[in-house]
Design an enzyme around this catalytic site. Sequence first.
Site, PDB file in Angstrom:
ATOM      1  N   ARG A   1       0.263   8.503  -5.874  1.00 34.15           N
ATOM      2  CA  ARG A   1       0.751   8.088  -4.579  1.00 34.15           C
ATOM      3  C   ARG A   1       1.291   6.612  -4.891  1.00 34.15           C
ATOM      4  NH1 ARG A   1      -4.943   8.952  -4.405  1.00 34.15           N
ATOM      5  NH2 ARG A   1      -6.031   7.282  -3.164  1.00 34.15           N
TER       6      ARG A   1
ATOM      7  N   ASN B   1      -8.058  -0.237  -0.013  1.00 33.85           N
ATOM      8  CA  ASN B   1      -8.958  -0.953  -0.585  1.00 33.85           C
ATOM      9  C   ASN B   1      -8.824  -2.055  -1.728  1.00 33.85           C
ATOM     10  OD1 ASN B   1     -11.192  -0.670   1.556  1.00 33.85           O
ATOM     11  ND2 ASN B   1     -10.638   1.604   0.755  1.00 33.85           N
TER      12      ASN B   1
ATOM     13  N   GLU C   1       2.325   7.392   3.420  1.00 30.95           N
ATOM     14  CA  GLU C   1       1.007   8.181   3.882  1.00 30.95           C
ATOM     15  C   GLU C   1       0.909   9.342   2.916  1.00 30.95           C
ATOM     16  OE1 GLU C   1       0.646  10.661   7.962  1.00 30.95           O
ATOM     17  OE2 GLU C   1       1.976  11.684   6.226  1.00 30.95           O
TER      18      GLU C   1
ATOM     19  N   LYS D   1     -13.005  12.324   7.933  1.00 30.83           N
ATOM     20  CA  LYS D   1     -13.600  11.099   8.052  1.00 30.83           C
ATOM     21  C   LYS D   1     -14.118  11.133   9.473  1.00 30.83           C
ATOM     22  CE  LYS D   1     -10.629   8.403   5.384  1.00 30.83           C
ATOM     23  NZ  LYS D   1      -9.296   7.538   5.126  1.00 30.83           N
TER      24      LYS D   1
ATOM     25  N   TYR E   1     -14.842   6.630  -3.892  1.00 34.04           N
ATOM     26  CA  TYR E   1     -15.522   6.833  -2.734  1.00 34.04           C
ATOM     27  C   TYR E   1     -16.713   7.813  -2.680  1.00 34.04           C
ATOM     28  CZ  TYR E   1     -13.748   4.880   1.790  1.00 34.04           C
ATOM     29  OH  TYR E   1     -13.486   3.874   2.908  1.00 34.04           O
TER      30      TYR E   1
ATOM     31  N   ARG F   1       0.741  -1.258   0.228  1.00 31.79           N
ATOM     32  CA  ARG F   1      -0.028   0.027   0.178  1.00 31.79           C
ATOM     33  C   ARG F   1       0.971   1.228  -0.099  1.00 31.79           C
ATOM     34  NH1 ARG F   1      -3.739   2.461   4.928  1.00 31.79           N
ATOM     35  NH2 ARG F   1      -4.460   4.145   3.828  1.00 31.79           N
ATOM     36  N   HIS F   2       0.473   2.275  -0.806  1.00 30.95           N
ATOM     37  CA  HIS F   2       1.299   3.405  -0.729  1.00 30.95           C
ATOM     38  C   HIS F   2       1.694   4.004   0.639  1.00 30.95           C
ATOM     39  CE1 HIS F   2      -2.069   5.731   0.252  1.00 30.95           C
ATOM     40  NE2 HIS F   2      -2.784   4.899  -0.212  1.00 30.95           N
TER      41      HIS F   2
ATOM     42  N   GLU G   1      -7.522   2.933  -6.063  1.00 26.95           N
ATOM     43  CA  GLU G   1      -8.421   3.022  -4.581  1.00 26.95           C
ATOM     44  C   GLU G   1      -9.857   3.000  -5.161  1.00 26.95           C
ATOM     45  OE1 GLU G   1      -9.092   1.869  -2.219  1.00 26.95           O
ATOM     46  OE2 GLU G   1      -8.117   3.173  -0.647  1.00 26.95           O
TER      47      GLU G   1
ATOM     48  N   HIS H   1      -3.423   0.286  -3.158  1.00 23.68           N
ATOM     49  CA  HIS H   1      -4.298   1.164  -2.340  1.00 23.68           C
ATOM     50  C   HIS H   1      -4.945   0.373  -1.072  1.00 23.68           C
ATOM     51  CE1 HIS H   1      -3.827   4.775  -4.865  1.00 23.68           C
ATOM     52  NE2 HIS H   1      -3.857   3.697  -5.643  1.00 23.68           N
TER      53      HIS H   1
ATOM     54  N   THR I   1     -10.224   9.789   0.214  1.00 22.20           N
ATOM     55  CA  THR I   1      -9.204  10.179  -0.799  1.00 22.20           C
ATOM     56  C   THR I   1      -9.911   9.379  -2.025  1.00 22.20           C
ATOM     57  OG1 THR I   1      -7.457  10.217   0.718  1.00 22.20           O
ATOM     58  CG2 THR I   1      -7.134  10.518  -1.718  1.00 22.20           C
TER      59      THR I   1
END
Length: 301
Positions: A104, A230, A57, A169, A161, A54-55, A158, A228, A67
Amino acid sequence: MLRIQTYRSKKRRFCVIQSSGSQTTVFNPILSPSNGKPSDSKKKSNEAALILIRHGESMWNEKNLFTGCVDVPLTKKGVDEAIEAGKRISNIPVDMIYTSSLIRAQMTAMLAMTEHRRKKVPIILHDESERARAWSQIFSEETKKQCIPVVTAWQLNERMYGELQGLNKQETAERYGKEQVHEWRRSYDVPPPNGESLEMCAQRAVAYFRENIEPQLLLGKNVMIAAHGNSLRSIIMYLDKLTSQEVISLELSTGIPMLYIFQEGGFIRRGSPVAPTEASVYAYTKGLAQYRQRLDDMLQS
Ligand SMILES: O=C(O)[C@@H](CO)OP(=O)(O)O
């Protein structure tokens, strides 16, 4: 249930890289060098390393914003995490890299590879047009052998969203309730408003993995995927055969690489190499131990 496109075994015999849109590129794989340097893959192998990362931060992770598909770069901490991740995998062979189309993930892959002991150069393949493909060709076979192709694919992006993208959040949890927001963030089949559920994300990410990445592993290519939270959760769900209940508690930290060994068509989870000197990781398979030994020999000579 995961709905995954059926995969024709015929495809497994070819190095087919399918990236954005409908264009398909037949890729001439970079073969093992014959100049005494460690060979990163075996031509006829049924074993290969698979690294998922996963990338690091991102600037919106730092601000605690949803994001999704917004293309946000890494923070300084994210850059450091990517470099640290590179150190952890610096003795694991990498023949091909897949990243999402988001910066990212691409930054993470590139920064991690600056730490790799083999010092091959990751090169992003551009196939957005015929001209982009033609203009990015390499004309030295020797140079090609010292490169690692990097395939970017939106399918590894990702999860989208929806209307949560850009919202804080914490504030969203206060407004809609913690449970509702947790359901949007971690459940398998409940999408956020106008966004993708994990199930919908899996339909593209896992299908891409099966159609494009598994054939490379079958050929013995060692692969790194930088993506990412997810999109990787959906791929791990497939690799580890998690149920839709089990995946709820699967959380991925930023910048921590995870190693799988692909063997006889199955995936064996090997955790995260803790340091380049972590002997046990390289004892997982004879192939990894030999690769590391060849790196040691090469760097001493
Ligand atoms: O905001 C996002 O895109 C993701 C990953 O950072 O967040 P979550 O932890 O809710 O899946």
